[in-house]
Motif scaffolding. Structure first.
Motif, mmCIF file in Angstrom:
data_model
loop_
_atom_site.group_PDB
_atom_site.id
_atom_site.type_symbol
_atom_site.label_atom_id
_atom_site.label_comp_id
_atom_site.label_asym_id
_atom_site.label_seq_id
_atom_site.Cartn_x
_atom_site.Cartn_y
_atom_site.Cartn_z
ATOM 1 N N HIS A 178 104.821 -3.579 42.327
ATOM 2 C CA HIS A 178 104.389 -3.782 40.942
ATOM 3 C C HIS A 178 105.396 -4.685 40.234
ATOM 4 N N GLU A 179 104.906 -5.582 39.415
ATOM 5 C CA GLU A 179 105.810 -6.442 38.646
ATOM 6 C C GLU A 179 106.464 -5.693 37.498
ATOM 7 N N THR A 180 105.762 -4.705 36.953
ATOM 8 C CA THR A 180 106.296 -3.873 35.872
ATOM 9 C C THR A 180 106.099 -2.407 36.227
ATOM 10 N N ASN A 181 106.923 -1.552 35.654
ATOM 11 C CA ASN A 181 106.830 -0.125 35.922
ATOM 12 C C ASN A 181 105.605 0.463 35.230
ATOM 13 N N LYS A 182 104.738 1.104 36.008
ATOM 14 C CA LYS A 182 103.481 1.632 35.479
ATOM 15 C C LYS A 182 103.363 3.147 35.599
ATOM 16 N N GLY A 183 104.277 3.775 36.329
ATOM 17 C CA GLY A 183 104.210 5.220 36.490
ATOM 18 C C GLY A 183 103.658 5.619 37.849
ATOM 19 N N GLY A 184 103.946 6.870 38.225
ATOM 20 C CA GLY A 184 103.575 7.358 39.541
ATOM 21 C C GLY A 184 102.086 7.378 39.805
ATOM 22 N N SER A 185 101.297 7.758 38.812
ATOM 23 C CA SER A 185 99.845 7.812 39.007
ATOM 24 C C SER A 185 99.273 6.426 39.264
ATOM 25 N N ALA A 186 99.752 5.444 38.516
ATOM 26 C CA ALA A 186 99.290 4.069 38.720
ATOM 27 C C ALA A 186 99.698 3.554 40.090
ATOM 28 N N ALA A 187 100.899 3.910 40.536
ATOM 29 C CA ALA A 187 101.350 3.485 41.862
ATOM 30 C C ALA A 187 100.462 4.103 42.942
ATOM 31 N N ARG A 188 100.109 5.356 42.792
ATOM 32 C CA ARG A 188 99.202 5.977 43.763
ATOM 33 C C ARG A 188 97.841 5.292 43.752
ATOM 34 N N SER B 57 111.612 19.334 26.854
ATOM 35 C CA SER B 57 110.797 18.730 25.791
ATOM 36 C C SER B 57 109.709 17.838 26.377
ATOM 37 N N ASP B 58 110.065 17.056 27.398
ATOM 38 C CA ASP B 58 109.059 16.220 28.055
ATOM 39 C C ASP B 58 108.001 17.084 28.734
ATOM 40 N N LEU B 59 108.456 18.172 29.358
ATOM 41 C CA LEU B 59 107.525 19.088 30.015
ATOM 42 C C LEU B 59 106.587 19.719 29.004
ATOM 43 N N GLU B 60 107.100 20.031 27.830
ATOM 44 C CA GLU B 60 106.299 20.642 26.775
ATOM 45 C C GLU B 60 105.171 19.713 26.334
ATOM 46 N N VAL B 61 105.494 18.443 26.133
ATOM 47 C CA VAL B 61 104.483 17.463 25.725
ATOM 48 C C VAL B 61 103.437 17.285 26.825
ATOM 49 N N ALA B 62 103.913 17.157 28.072
ATOM 50 C CA ALA B 62 103.000 16.964 29.194
ATOM 51 C C ALA B 62 102.095 18.173 29.387
ATOM 52 N N ASP C 192 86.237 9.399 50.619
ATOM 53 C CA ASP C 192 85.068 9.290 49.753
ATOM 54 C C ASP C 192 85.193 10.194 48.535
ATOM 55 N N VAL C 193 85.921 11.310 48.682
ATOM 56 C CA VAL C 193 86.149 12.214 47.553
ATOM 57 C C VAL C 193 87.134 11.587 46.573
ATOM 58 N N VAL C 194 88.205 10.995 47.089
ATOM 59 C CA VAL C 194 89.182 10.320 46.224
ATOM 60 C C VAL C 194 88.498 9.230 45.410
ATOM 61 N N GLU C 195 87.624 8.480 46.055
ATOM 62 C CA GLU C 195 86.904 7.417 45.354
ATOM 63 C C GLU C 195 85.923 7.983 44.338
ATOM 64 N N ALA C 196 85.295 9.097 44.667
ATOM 65 C CA ALA C 196 84.307 9.700 43.764
ATOM 66 C C ALA C 196 84.944 10.188 42.465
ATOM 67 N N ILE C 197 86.206 10.607 42.526
ATOM 68 C CA ILE C 197 86.871 11.107 41.316
ATOM 69 C C ILE C 197 87.770 10.050 40.681
ATOM 70 N N ASP C 198 87.680 8.814 41.174
ATOM 71 C CA ASP C 198 88.423 7.682 40.601
ATOM 72 C C ASP C 198 89.939 7.871 40.657
ATOM 73 N N GLY C 199 90.425 8.473 41.737
ATOM 74 C CA GLY C 199 91.861 8.549 41.945
ATOM 75 C C GLY C 199 92.591 9.381 40.908
ATOM 76 N N PHE C 200 93.796 8.950 40.574
ATOM 77 C CA PHE C 200 94.660 9.704 39.666
ATOM 78 C C PHE C 200 94.457 9.268 38.218
ATOM 79 N N ASP C 201 94.616 10.212 37.311
ATOM 80 C CA ASP C 201 94.523 9.936 35.878
ATOM 81 C C ASP C 201 95.869 9.374 35.412
ATOM 82 N N GLU C 202 95.881 8.099 35.032
ATOM 83 C CA GLU C 202 97.137 7.422 34.701
ATOM 84 C C GLU C 202 97.696 7.819 33.343
ATOM 85 N N SER C 203 96.986 8.676 32.603
ATOM 86 C CA SER C 203 97.525 9.173 31.337
ATOM 87 C C SER C 203 98.521 10.306 31.571
#
Length: 303
Positions: A62-72, A224-229, A175-186
């Motif tokens: 990746h050219e920029t950091n996008k997070g673990g979900s985006a990398a997956r 605090s980060d865990l609380e928000v997540a 086919d299941v991974v594709e059906a659920i559109d992978g990881f939620d990048e939020s």
């Protein structure tokens, strides 16, 4: 087309990455591809990857950091296997991990769409004598077998009663991974649990009763980060949480207990206690961890 596509997201983990990737290439199930997705690391990750001359290995940056979900998700886009397996870049697999999981799923009916396995936790530092003593005094040693099933396991995941370490144990039909559109990048946290819940809504989860993954402790997010997540996680499944609470499952209490431990572990004893008194009563198997966390938190507070 390989049987299994192994997706390894990584960020500034050049040193453990080699151990991780070597454990994939040493699998007895050799019909695989390994897709390493570097989420814009600033260390020597690219140099480490240059040392691999194996046609089964694909390296994407990746050219920029996008997070673990985006990398997956980048790995998912490039995967060609019948199954997709996920592995964190500081963990490692035992040699028969994929062989046993693929064999299990091939012997099951089509409704079994995913599998996980047992985990061995590896501490990077030797625990102190007091922590060892607390664990010894409060623990009840019991063998907990992994759970199998379908959508009924969603309540176990949401109630923090089923810990599959999905980021390193899970193998899922493509086919299941594709059906659920992978990881939620939020999701910056709880992405593995969120992903697993949606997998369970598609079919059943099987279990290989053996510790085939070595998980290396690599630190925890701030409380605090865990609380928000956690708020985002519960809000995403708010309807399901409400239904489970109405059925008598203390989902919210389980999450309060988890947050209470996190704040206490950081030395924020008052805030942690506020969560704990409103949380679910700890089970006997949770006493050792709670005792060790309390000791650690008091030490930080006094220090």
């Amino acid at each position: 087309m390989p049987t299994v596509s192994v997706i390894i997201p990584t960020y500034n983990r050049a040193k453990p990455l080699q151990r991780t990737l070597d454990s994939v290439l040493a699998q007895t199930h050799e019909d695989l591809e390994a897709i390493v997705v570097d989420d814009a690391s600033s260390d020597e990750t690219a140099s480490v990857m240059e040392s691999y001359d194996d046609p089964r290995v694909t390296f994407i940056e990746h050219e920029t950091n996008k997070g673990g979900s985006a990398a997956r998700n980048t790995g998912i886009e490039h995967a060609t296997g019948e199954y997709m397996a996920f592995l964190d870049s500081d963990d490692e697999w035992l040699p028969r991990k994929l062989e046993r999981q693929v064999d299990l799923l091939e012997r099951r009916s089509d409704e079994w769409v995913a599998a996980y396995c047992g985990v061995e936790m590896v501490s990077e530092s030797e625990p102190g004598a007091i922590r060892k003593l607390a664990t010894h005094l409060f623990s009840r040693r019991a063998v907990t077998e992994g759970k199998e099933g379908g959508e009924e396991l969603v309540r176990e995941v949401l109630s923090d009663d089923l810990h599959t370490s999905a980021g390193s144990t899970l193998i899922v039909r493509s086919d299941v991974v594709e059906a659920i559109d992978g990881f939620d990048e939020s999701f910056a946290r709880f992405q593995d649990s969120e992903f697993l819940i949606r997998v369970l809504q598609q079919g059943k989860l099987a279990y290989v009763n053996a510790p085939l993954v070595r998980r290396h402790e690599s630190g925890n997010p701030s409380a605090s980060d865990l609380e928000v997540a956690d708020q985002h996680y519960l809000q995403t499944f708010s309807e399901t949480v409400s239904d489970l609470e109405a059925q008598g499952y203390d989902v919210i209490g389980a999450h309060r207990y988890m947050l209470g431990k996190a704040f206490i572990g950081e030395g924020n004893l008052v805030r942690g206690a506020r969560y704990l008194v409103r949380g679910r009563r700890p089970r006997p198997r949770q006493y050792p961890g709670l005792a060790a966390t309390l000791f650690s938190g008091v030490q930080r507070r006094l220090g």
